[in-house]
Write a protein that holds these residues in place. Structure first.
Motif, PDB file in Angstrom:
ATOM      1  N   ASN A   1      13.298 -11.237  11.474  1.00 56.72           N
ATOM      2  CA  ASN A   1      12.575 -10.366  10.545  1.00 56.72           C
ATOM      3  C   ASN A   1      11.621 -11.224   9.716  1.00 56.72           C
ATOM      4  O   ASN A   1      12.050 -11.979   8.841  1.00 56.72           O
ATOM      5  CB  ASN A   1      13.565  -9.615   9.652  1.00 56.72           C
ATOM      6  N   PHE A   2      10.340 -11.105   9.992  1.00 57.61           N
ATOM      7  CA  PHE A   2       9.355 -11.955   9.331  1.00 57.61           C
ATOM      8  C   PHE A   2       9.117 -11.566   7.872  1.00 57.61           C
ATOM      9  O   PHE A   2       8.362 -12.238   7.182  1.00 57.61           O
ATOM     10  CB  PHE A   2       8.032 -11.935  10.105  1.00 57.61           C
ATOM     11  N   THR A   3       9.721 -10.506   7.417  1.00 55.31           N
ATOM     12  CA  THR A   3       9.625 -10.169   5.997  1.00 55.31           C
ATOM     13  C   THR A   3      10.905 -10.515   5.242  1.00 55.31           C
ATOM     14  O   THR A   3      11.049 -10.167   4.084  1.00 55.31           O
ATOM     15  CB  THR A   3       9.313  -8.668   5.809  1.00 55.31           C
ATOM     16  N   ASN A   4      11.827 -11.204   5.923  1.00 54.04           N
ATOM     17  CA  ASN A   4      13.053 -11.685   5.275  1.00 54.04           C
ATOM     18  C   ASN A   4      12.865 -13.168   4.949  1.00 54.04           C
ATOM     19  O   ASN A   4      12.770 -13.999   5.851  1.00 54.04           O
ATOM     20  CB  ASN A   4      14.257 -11.474   6.193  1.00 54.04           C
ATOM     21  N   PHE A   5      12.809 -13.467   3.675  1.00 50.40           N
ATOM     22  CA  PHE A   5      12.507 -14.829   3.245  1.00 50.40           C
ATOM     23  C   PHE A   5      13.537 -15.830   3.757  1.00 50.40           C
ATOM     24  O   PHE A   5      13.189 -16.951   4.170  1.00 50.40           O
ATOM     25  CB  PHE A   5      12.413 -14.892   1.720  1.00 50.40           C
ATOM     26  N   ASP A   6      14.822 -15.463   3.736  1.00 49.37           N
ATOM     27  CA  ASP A   6      15.876 -16.377   4.179  1.00 49.37           C
ATOM     28  C   ASP A   6      15.719 -16.735   5.661  1.00 49.37           C
ATOM     29  O   ASP A   6      15.851 -17.902   6.049  1.00 49.37           O
ATOM     30  CB  ASP A   6      17.250 -15.759   3.935  1.00 49.37           C
ATOM     31  N   GLU A   7      15.435 -15.731   6.470  1.00 47.30           N
ATOM     32  CA  GLU A   7      15.286 -15.984   7.900  1.00 47.30           C
ATOM     33  C   GLU A   7      14.100 -16.881   8.192  1.00 47.30           C
ATOM     34  O   GLU A   7      14.189 -17.834   8.982  1.00 47.30           O
ATOM     35  CB  GLU A   7      15.151 -14.661   8.661  1.00 47.30           C
ATOM     36  N   ILE A   8      12.958 -16.599   7.566  1.00 50.32           N
ATOM     37  CA  ILE A   8      11.761 -17.395   7.828  1.00 50.32           C
ATOM     38  C   ILE A   8      11.930 -18.818   7.317  1.00 50.32           C
ATOM     39  O   ILE A   8      11.472 -19.781   7.941  1.00 50.32           O
ATOM     40  CB  ILE A   8      10.522 -16.727   7.201  1.00 50.32           C
ATOM     41  N   SER A   9      12.602 -18.989   6.183  1.00 46.04           N
ATOM     42  CA  SER A   9      12.860 -20.334   5.672  1.00 46.04           C
ATOM     43  C   SER A   9      13.684 -21.139   6.667  1.00 46.04           C
ATOM     44  O   SER A   9      13.422 -22.327   6.911  1.00 46.04           O
ATOM     45  CB  SER A   9      13.589 -20.260   4.326  1.00 46.04           C
ATOM     46  N   ALA A  10      14.700 -20.490   7.246  1.00 46.58           N
ATOM     47  CA  ALA A  10      15.548 -21.168   8.232  1.00 46.58           C
ATOM     48  C   ALA A  10      14.765 -21.501   9.495  1.00 46.58           C
ATOM     49  O   ALA A  10      14.925 -22.586  10.073  1.00 46.58           O
ATOM     50  CB  ALA A  10      16.757 -20.295   8.566  1.00 46.58           C
ATOM     51  N   VAL A  11      13.881 -20.579   9.927  1.00 42.34           N
ATOM     52  CA  VAL A  11      13.068 -20.820  11.123  1.00 42.34           C
ATOM     53  C   VAL A  11      12.149 -22.017  10.920  1.00 42.34           C
ATOM     54  O   VAL A  11      12.073 -22.932  11.750  1.00 42.34           O
ATOM     55  CB  VAL A  11      12.256 -19.561  11.495  1.00 42.34           C
ATOM     56  N   VAL A  12      11.424 -22.023   9.807  1.00 45.06           N
ATOM     57  CA  VAL A  12      10.469 -23.100   9.538  1.00 45.06           C
ATOM     58  C   VAL A  12      11.183 -24.441   9.410  1.00 45.06           C
ATOM     59  O   VAL A  12      10.743 -25.459   9.955  1.00 45.06           O
ATOM     60  CB  VAL A  12       9.654 -22.787   8.262  1.00 45.06           C
ATOM     61  N   CYS A  13      12.312 -24.459   8.703  1.00 42.98           N
ATOM     62  CA  CYS A  13      13.081 -25.684   8.551  1.00 42.98           C
ATOM     63  C   CYS A  13      13.553 -26.213   9.893  1.00 42.98           C
ATOM     64  O   CYS A  13      13.485 -27.426  10.163  1.00 42.98           O
ATOM     65  CB  CYS A  13      14.266 -25.436   7.625  1.00 42.98           C
ATOM     66  N   LEU A  14      14.000 -25.309  10.756  1.00 41.40           N
ATOM     67  CA  LEU A  14      14.547 -25.714  12.045  1.00 41.40           C
ATOM     68  C   LEU A  14      13.479 -26.330  12.944  1.00 41.40           C
ATOM     69  O   LEU A  14      13.674 -27.392  13.532  1.00 41.40           O
ATOM     70  CB  LEU A  14      15.196 -24.506  12.724  1.00 41.40           C
ATOM     71  N   ILE A  15      12.328 -25.663  13.059  1.00 39.18           N
ATOM     72  CA  ILE A  15      11.301 -26.172  13.979  1.00 39.18           C
ATOM     73  C   ILE A  15      10.626 -27.423  13.416  1.00 39.18           C
ATOM     74  O   ILE A  15      10.189 -28.291  14.173  1.00 39.18           O
ATOM     75  CB  ILE A  15      10.264 -25.081  14.315  1.00 39.18           C
ATOM     76  N   ARG A  16      10.521 -27.525  12.107  1.00 42.08           N
ATOM     77  CA  ARG A  16       9.956 -28.734  11.506  1.00 42.08           C
ATOM     78  C   ARG A  16      10.850 -29.950  11.724  1.00 42.08           C
ATOM     79  O   ARG A  16      10.368 -31.084  11.827  1.00 42.08           O
ATOM     80  CB  ARG A  16       9.779 -28.528   9.998  1.00 42.08           C
ATOM     81  N   SER A  17      12.162 -29.715  11.782  1.00 41.35           N
ATOM     82  CA  SER A  17      13.121 -30.811  11.870  1.00 41.35           C
ATOM     83  C   SER A  17      13.330 -31.310  13.288  1.00 41.35           C
ATOM     84  O   SER A  17      14.074 -32.272  13.491  1.00 41.35           O
ATOM     85  CB  SER A  17      14.469 -30.366  11.284  1.00 41.35           C
ATOM     86  N   ALA A  18      12.714 -30.654  14.275  1.00 46.32           N
ATOM     87  CA  ALA A  18      12.887 -31.037  15.683  1.00 46.32           C
ATOM     88  C   ALA A  18      11.631 -31.767  16.159  1.00 46.32           C
ATOM     89  O   ALA A  18      10.671 -31.131  16.607  1.00 46.32           O
ATOM     90  CB  ALA A  18      13.154 -29.803  16.541  1.00 46.32           C
ATOM     91  N   PRO A  19      11.609 -33.085  16.084  1.00 38.90           N
ATOM     92  CA  PRO A  19      10.381 -33.823  16.397  1.00 38.90           C
ATOM     93  C   PRO A  19       9.956 -33.754  17.853  1.00 38.90           C
ATOM     94  O   PRO A  19       8.779 -33.962  18.170  1.00 38.90           O
ATOM     95  CB  PRO A  19      10.727 -35.265  15.999  1.00 38.90           C
ATOM     96  N   ASN A  20      10.891 -33.456  18.761  1.00 38.99           N
ATOM     97  CA  ASN A  20      10.563 -33.413  20.185  1.00 38.99           C
ATOM     98  C   ASN A  20      10.583 -31.994  20.748  1.00 38.99           C
ATOM     99  O   ASN A  20      10.730 -31.805  21.959  1.00 38.99           O
ATOM    100  CB  ASN A  20      11.548 -34.290  20.963  1.00 38.99           C
ATOM    101  N   LEU A  21      10.420 -31.013  19.866  1.00 33.49           N
ATOM    102  CA  LEU A  21      10.405 -29.611  20.304  1.00 33.49           C
ATOM    103  C   LEU A  21       9.226 -29.357  21.234  1.00 33.49           C
ATOM    104  O   LEU A  21       8.087 -29.695  20.920  1.00 33.49           O
ATOM    105  CB  LEU A  21      10.319 -28.687  19.093  1.00 33.49           C
ATOM    106  N   GLN A  22       9.523 -28.742  22.405  1.00 34.24           N
ATOM    107  CA  GLN A  22       8.490 -28.494  23.407  1.00 34.24           C
ATOM    108  C   GLN A  22       8.199 -27.002  23.591  1.00 34.24           C
ATOM    109  O   GLN A  22       7.059 -26.631  23.869  1.00 34.24           O
ATOM    110  CB  GLN A  22       8.908 -29.099  24.747  1.00 34.24           C
ATOM    111  N   GLU A  23       9.217 -26.153  23.478  1.00 31.98           N
ATOM    112  CA  GLU A  23       9.019 -24.720  23.689  1.00 31.98           C
ATOM    113  C   GLU A  23       9.663 -23.946  22.548  1.00 31.98           C
ATOM    114  O   GLU A  23      10.770 -24.267  22.116  1.00 31.98           O
ATOM    115  CB  GLU A  23       9.636 -24.277  25.026  1.00 31.98           C
ATOM    116  N   LEU A  24       8.938 -22.902  22.100  1.00 32.75           N
ATOM    117  CA  LEU A  24       9.423 -22.030  21.033  1.00 32.75           C
ATOM    118  C   LEU A  24       9.261 -20.584  21.462  1.00 32.75           C
ATOM    119  O   LEU A  24       8.141 -20.141  21.750  1.00 32.75           O
ATOM    120  CB  LEU A  24       8.654 -22.290  19.739  1.00 32.75           C
ATOM    121  N   HIS A  25      10.368 -19.846  21.533  1.00 33.81           N
ATOM    122  CA  HIS A  25      10.358 -18.435  21.920  1.00 33.81           C
ATOM    123  C   HIS A  25      10.935 -17.629  20.763  1.00 33.81           C
ATOM    124  O   HIS A  25      12.077 -17.862  20.352  1.00 33.81           O
ATOM    125  CB  HIS A  25      11.190 -18.195  23.181  1.00 33.81           C
ATOM    126  N   ILE A  26      10.170 -16.677  20.250  1.00 33.29           N
ATOM    127  CA  ILE A  26      10.631 -15.848  19.131  1.00 33.29           C
ATOM    128  C   ILE A  26      10.381 -14.376  19.458  1.00 33.29           C
ATOM    129  O   ILE A  26       9.268 -13.994  19.827  1.00 33.29           O
ATOM    130  CB  ILE A  26       9.903 -16.211  17.815  1.00 33.29           C
TER     131      ILE A  26
END
Length: 425
Positions: A331-356
């Motif tokens: 839910n892109f209007t849920n602040f908690d969910e988006i915060s967790a998403v951004v934190c997760l993808i930022r913390s993965a330096p070798n992330l190659q694919e993202l599916h949402i």
């Protein structure tokens, strides 16, 4: 008149002898058993009419499979036997034949049984087949791979008998719609079990944690629709794959001593938010328990659970092995969910694919959009990200702000796929 001479070449005689030769019957017995084990049980039994030599071969099959195909054939037979086509009589005939065939196959089996699979049809009556008798017999046969499934999900599930915990040679276990009680104190564990699949199983007295800890070589755990567990604590030094789909309200989850997990999937239908007794359900501890994860699949409800404690912009411990992230129901209007998403993808330096896959409702758009505007797209670049797939996008402002964030943060991005509405629309 002199008789005609008929020439018979050597090649003709050799071809005739090959045609008459029974190559299959001359194969080694273990090869024949392997071939019969790959056949449907009905066809394997029919080989008994081939010859006197083949009469009892089917009795020594090491793999007994009574799956959906077997049930369909049995339903046709029961319908023929029931001349009156009365539903109750047809059901009784079907259940009798089902019990009788499987029970006789076990009792007449003289050798080892390595694999046993039974899918119990959706019987309307309450009486269940002889499952306990089958398990008791298998416990003396050193069974290695066991699959027991009830198609019908009753409120009162079939309780596993105590003799189930005597199947000490199990390497694979799959149960559907059973009730799983704690074993006796004398139970030392399934020391060889490496794959566990529980579907719709009720875990009595929260016995899951103690059971898993008694299986030291577990490599794969799949839990879907299981009840009776509100606090998951997963341990296992050999564990490589974990899949949880919980229908009950989950209050916490922790991964301890599971350093070899490479694939993790967690999907929640309900989640308890705001409980002080959830110290393990935060993003930092969850990711710290996944040092070697390569594929991570989560849904929005679980992201809410992880975001109960304040989510930092980036984690201090980076999951360097993480290459694929799949998120559903975000839910892109849920602040908690988006915060967790951004934190997760930022913390993965070798992330190659993202599916949402989005599941956005029109609520608190201004707050989330304002926070996304403040994101620094250059501070934590997603340098390895080359594929992004976004589905079920609803044209809300926070969604476009998130897309903008990805575009500016991903210098190596090669493909971005955006699908509006439902994934199949």
């Amino acid at each position: 008149m002199p008789p005609k001479c008929i020439k018979i070449s050597q090649s003709d005689t050799s071809q005739e002898s090959i045609a008459d030769e029974d190559i299959i019957s001359d194969l080694p017995r273990n090869v024949i058993d392997c071939i019969l084990g790959k056949m449907p049980i009905r066809e394997a039994v029919r080989t008994s009419v081939l010859s006197e030599k083949w009469r009892f071969y089917y009795l020594t099959i090491a793999e007994l499979i009574f799956d959906d195909n077997f049930c369909k054939q049995l339903q046709k037979f029961a319908l023929v036997q029931n001349k009156c086509h009365i539903l109750s009589e047809y059901e009784l005939e079907l259940k009798y034949q089902f019990d009788e065939i499987i029970t006789r196959s076990l009792l007449l089996h003289p050798g080892r049984i390595e694999k046993f699979t039974v899918c119990v049809p959706n019987f309307n009556s309450t009486r269940v087949p002889n499952v306990n008798k089958w398990i008791q017999y298998l416990s003396r046969k050193n069974i290695k791979k066991l699959t027991l499934e009830y198609k019908k999900k009753d409120t009162v599930r079939h309780k596993l008998p105590p003799c189930f915990f005597s199947c000490l040679d199990l390497t694979y276990l799959k149960l559907r719609n059973f009730s799983f009680s704690p074993p006796s104190p004398e139970f030392k564990g399934f020391l060889y079990l490496d794959q566990l699949v529980l579907l719709g199983v009720h875990l009595v007295s929260n016995c899951f944690e103690s059971f898993v800890s008694s299986c030291p070589v577990l490599q794969s755990i799949v839990l879907r629709g299981c009840s009776g567990v509100h606090h998951f604590s997963i341990t296992g030094s050999k564990l490589q794959r974990l899949c949880i789909k919980a229908d009950d309200e989950l209050e916490s989850i922790s991964l301890e001593n599971a350093p070899n997990l490479t694939e993790v999937s967690v999907t929640l239908d309900k989640v308890v938010i705001g409980l002080e007794s959830n110290p393990n359900s935060d993003m930092v501890k969850f990711v710290d328990g996944l040092p070697r994860v390569e594929i991570l699949r989560l849904n929005g409800k679980f992201l809410q659970l992880l975001a109960q404690t304040p989510v930092p912009p980036i984690l201090s411990t980076s999951p360097v092995s993480l290459k694929i992230i799949e998120l559903k129901g975000v839910n892109f209007t849920n602040f908690d969910e988006i915060s967790a998403v951004v934190c997760l993808i930022r913390s993965a330096p070798n992330l190659q694919e993202l599916h949402i896959e989005a599941s956005t409702i029109e609520l608190n758009q201004e707050q989330v959009s304002g926070c996304l505007k403040l994101l620094d797209c250059t501070a934590f670049p997603l340098s390895k990200l080359h594929l992004v797939k976004l589905t079920n996008i609803s044209s809300f402002v926070p969604e476009f702000k998130f897309i903008q964030f990805l575009l500016f943060s991903s210098p190596s991005l090669a493909t971005m796929s955006i699908m509006r509405g439902a994934p199949n629309s």
